[in-house]
Scaffold this motif. Structure first.
Motif: not given
Length: 893
Positions: A665-682
């Motif tokens: 999960x940490x690895x697969x969520x990195x692109x989202x957490x370290x990407x653009x702000x928005x609903x997906x990141x929140x």
């Protein structure tokens, strides 16, 4: 902000006092909540923490913390045992260093003449001083382990309340005819000068001799030959037994032998105890110095002549020339005197087991002496019935059969000990030795006055009760019995007893006897039996072997949580020996660090839990998947603890935290957490925070310190209070489509990684991935997760293909085949040859092990740990062979 480094020592020292002082461990008898109670197996009051304690108390604490989170009113009842013989031995040793000894009968003959000899009262004052000085050591060490006992209710087997309970039990059982005095054989420690229990006897293998003696047959020139490992005991022989059908000696049955060196006529009796295949086939019978001989003597009404005094010296029942000699000196003289008479047939080397007192350290003697006994056969009937009808269950189930084996062959229980430290037996003797058993001396005098019609001098029995007698009352005496307390009414019967196999009879069975007799109900509903902690080779730990491990040293080095997790993960229900290696504790510390770092990663990436967060509203597939994994972990952990499969709970925690959360999960969520702000990141930040929070709850019973610290540092304590008081997590939602999609992704990446590793593909080699036969769902998944596959599997491009090329690794996931062209980075023929060679080597090894394990002689004679090691080696070899065979198949060979 979390510290960069996880420091268990600082965290543990700070948190435990906060729990205890904050009342987190306290039971609430007045609460309407359902009770859950465990009584701690009371450690010796002057003892210190060993690995057995660490295991036993960790398992109890896991259950206690879990039930507390499940909403029960939990009582973990703590306390310590006065440990009669162990404590007296320690204090006597200390006194000897100060030039003092005990004023016991015969002390002057043991080179104590120059010592200051203490009276009983003076000695007991010294023991209480020692108890005050060292009595808190073990409870302090249990606190370091994280044991969440209700210390406000701590008891001691010789405190005022428990002493009163012991008196009442003894008096009531005596008046009911269930306690009595009898002359029987006991295990006698001639150094400690007391009877001891079977549990305090350890068998040691010794190289000795088997002496064959010829006893003349009265009125003839014939002799009967007997064999013995203890020649000195022949001076107390009162018979010779032969098998009724033994053709060699049958004609002598009913005749008499003349005992050499003594001249006593002794009968030759027929008894099936004598084995024609062993020794000479004839057995000398010494009823006063051998447990089997005692029973033979009773059957044939043979006299029991005790030839030893309490120091194991020859007494006045032996011929005058031997009197006063030590038993082993007498042995040499008896052999020499028999040789001089020409009555030694032969002497053979002989290896046999010799019983030693585990405290005194000298060989134990079967000794004929008058002791107090409890009628264990009658007291056992209730416990046997309760085990049969399911009022008490055993985990594992085989504990029930072991229980019956003991209880259905039970002997009278020797409850008296010749010590000064302990509960002195409440019996007084009149001038004619009539016994008066009463709650106090005043009551005894009143009974004596009524009996004799006048006041008489009474003498109190000097013996004390076996320590197991007072600890048999533990489940109800600690709760306030004989007073009708609120705690007794709520928490008895207790729920679970956690203990080792070695005291199933000595403690568990006796608690059941006493509980059912006095409380009319079982003392606990479940008996959870765990194995013995050994070193990594399966050998029992001992200081003499140099393989003992100190739990406090492991805690100092790796932290209490690491030791607790290791102990929990070892506790398989059917394991007799739990193999512990320091490397395992280090691995558990690394596991704690992994979770700490994952939490720190989440914190650094802004993971925070909105107050209105609803897990069922999650949209992203990866987040739906991890919530489903959380739900499955919750169910697995909860179910495993409920069924006392605590090692499986530890496994589920490890697989979820390290395997799912940290590795995926940490690895697969990195692109989202370290990407653009928005609903997906929140959403991902919220889900990450939620998963970390709920995971801390799941892990808390096993690793309470790190989880409490993370709970606090993430701000939950300020809002909700300490984690120890939080409810067990509710089930998170699951999503079948998300499970299937991410499950496919994880398997694909894992299989590619495994294939690369098994075939020695260089780590830096970027390979193309060719996909053959993918359906529309798989194609869509590949496009969705292309970047994750390329990054995590070290792939350089993914392409569709109509067939798999030569010189390629092949992986099948679902309906599709995935090919990795490796011809340019590894030598396929050489790799194939290597794998085939390794597979053959493993096959040969498995065959050798199978031959050993198929040899009944090896399995029966080899030490248990050696046989178990062979089985483990076979399992590991088979697993490796399967894995390498799969790798060979991927090469198309």
């Amino acid at each position: 902000m979390l510290d960069k480094t996880y420091d268990p020592k600082e965290i543990e020292a700070r948190l435990y006092p906060e729990w205890e002082q904050g009342g987190a461990f306290r039971a609430h008898p007045e609460s309407p909540k359902a009770p859950f109670c465990i009584v701690i197996p009371p450690p010796n009051v002057t003892g210190s923490l060993h690995m057995g304690h660490a295991l036993d108390n960790t398992l109890q604490d896991v259950l206690i913390r879990w039930r507390r989170m499940k909403g029960d009113d939990v009582l973990w009842q703590p306390g310590t045992d006065h440990a009669g013989i162990a404590t007296q031995m320690v204090v006597v040793r200390n006194l000897e260093q100060e030039g003092m000894g005990l004023a016991v009968e015969g002390a002057e003959s043991r080179n104590d003449a120059n010592k200051k000899l203490l009276t009983r009262e003076e000695f007991l004052a010294k023991v209480w001083e020692w108890k005050a000085y060292s009595g808190g050591t073990i409870t302090g060490q249990l606190r370091r382990l994280g044991a969440s006992c209700d210390w406000s209710r701590e008891r001691f087997t010789m405190d005022e309340g428990l002493s009163a309970a012991v008196l009442k039990v003894f008096v009531d059982l005596y008046k009911a005819g269930l306690i009595y005095k009898d002359l029987r054989l006991v295990n006698w420690d001639p150094k400690m000068l007391t009877a001891i229990s079977d549990l305090e006897v350890e068998s040691r293998e010794a190289k000795g001799h088997l002496w064959y003696f010829r006893y003349p047959i009265e009125g003839s020139d014939e002799h009967i030959i007997v064999a013995t490992t203890r020649p000195e005991t022949m001076l107390g022989d009162t018979g010779v037994a032969v098998h009724p059908d033994d053709p060699k000696w049958k004609h002598l049955i009913g005749k008499h032998a003349v005992l050499p060196l003594v001249g006593r006529r002794i009968p030759i009796v027929a008894d099936e105890y004598s084995d024609p295949e062993k020794g000479s086939g004839a057995v000398k019978i010494t009823p006063a110095h051998d447990f089997n001989d005692f029973e033979v003597g009773r059957r044939h009404k043979l006299e029991a002549i005790s030839i030893f005094d309490k120091f194991a010296r020859l007494n006045d029942k032996a011929p005058e020339t031997y009197r006063g000699m030590d038993r082993f000196d007498a042995r040499k003289k008896v052999v020499a005197d028999m040789e001089a008479l020409g009555l030694v047939e032969k002497i053979e080397p002989h290896t046999h087991t010799v019983p030693y007192g585990d405290r005194g350290g000298v060989p134990v003697e079967p000794f004929l002496t008058e002791q107090w006994y409890a009628d264990a056969k009658k007291l056992a009937q209730g416990p046997i019935a309760a085990a049969r009808d399911g009022r008490v269950t055993f985990v594992p189930e085989r504990g029930r059969e072991e229980f019956f084996r003991w209880m259905e062959n039970i002997q009278p229980w020797t409850i008296s000990r010749q010590l000064w430290w302990g509960h002195q037996i409440p019996a007084w003797y009149g001038p004619d030795k009539k016994i008066f058993v009463a709650m106090s001396e005043a009551d005894a005098k009143a009974e004596a006055r009524a009996h004799y019609g006048k006041d008489v001098a009474l003498e109190r029995d000097p013996d004390v009760l076996d320590t197991w007698f007072s600890s048999a009352l533990w489940p109800f005496s600690t709760l306030g019995w004989p007073d009708g307390t609120e705690a007794l009414a709520k928490y008895y019967p207790t729920n679970v007893l956690v203990t080792g196999w070695d005291i199933l009879f000595f403690w568990v069975a006796r608690m059941m006897m006493m509980g059912m007799y006095f409380m009319k109900d079982v003392p606990f509903r479940t008996v959870y039996l765990h194995g013995l902690v050994t070193d990594e080779k399966g050998q029992k730990m001992s200081k003499s072997k140099g393989n003992a491990m100190d739990p406090l040293e492991l805690i100092d080095k790796y932290g209490a949580d690491a030791l607790r997790f290791t102990m929990t993960s070892l506790a398989a229900n059917n394991a007799g020996r739990l193999r512990l290696a320091p490397a395992r504790v280090e691995g558990s510390r690394n596991f704690a660090t992994k979770f700490w770092n994952a939490t720190r990663f989440a914190e650094m990436n802004g993971a925070a839990l909105p107050k209105a967060f609803d897990p069922s509203s999650v949209k992203l597939t990866i987040n739906k998947w991890v919530l489903g994994e959380l739900a499955r972990a919750n169910a697995a952990i909860d179910g495993a603890i409920a069924d006392f499969r605590l090692n499986e709970a530890a496994s589920a925690l490890y697989e979820f935290i390290w395997g799912i959360v940290c590795d995926w999960y940490v690895e697969l969520s990195k692109p989202v957490l370290q990407g653009e702000d928005g609903p997906a990141k929140d959403e991902t930040r919220a889900v990450t925070a939620f998963v970390i929070r709920e995971t801390a709850k799941l892990l808390h019973p096993v690793m309470p310190f790190i989880t409490e610290e993370l709970w606090d540092k993430l701000g939950h304590r300020a809002e909700h209070g300490m984690l120890i008081g939080q409810p067990w997590p509710q089930q998170a939602p699951t999503d079948a489509d998300a499970d299937a999609e991410i499950g496919w992704l994880v398997k694909l990446i894992s299989d590619i990684r495994s294939a690369r590793s098994e075939l020695n593909v260089p780590g830096g080699a970027k390979l193309k991935l060719l996909v053959v036969g993918a359906n529309d769902t798989t194609k869509q998944r590949i496009e969705t997760h292309r970047s994750a596959i390329e990054w995590l599997a070290r792939i350089e491009g993914i392409e569709a293909a109509t067939s798999t090329p030569k010189a390629a690794l092949q992986i099948v996931v679902g309906e599709a085949t995935y090919a990795l062209p490796v011809g340019e980075v590894i030598d396929l023929k050489a790799e194939s040859a290597r794998l085939q060679k390794e597979i053959k080597k493993l096959g040969d090894e498995i065959a050798k092990i199978d031959a050993k394990l198929g040899n009944a002689a090896f399995v029966s004679r080899a030490p248990e740990e050696v046989v178990e090691e062979q089985r483990e080696r076979r399992q590991q070899a088979e697993q490796t062979r399967v894995r390498l065979s799969a790798a060979l198949k991927r090469l198309g060979e």
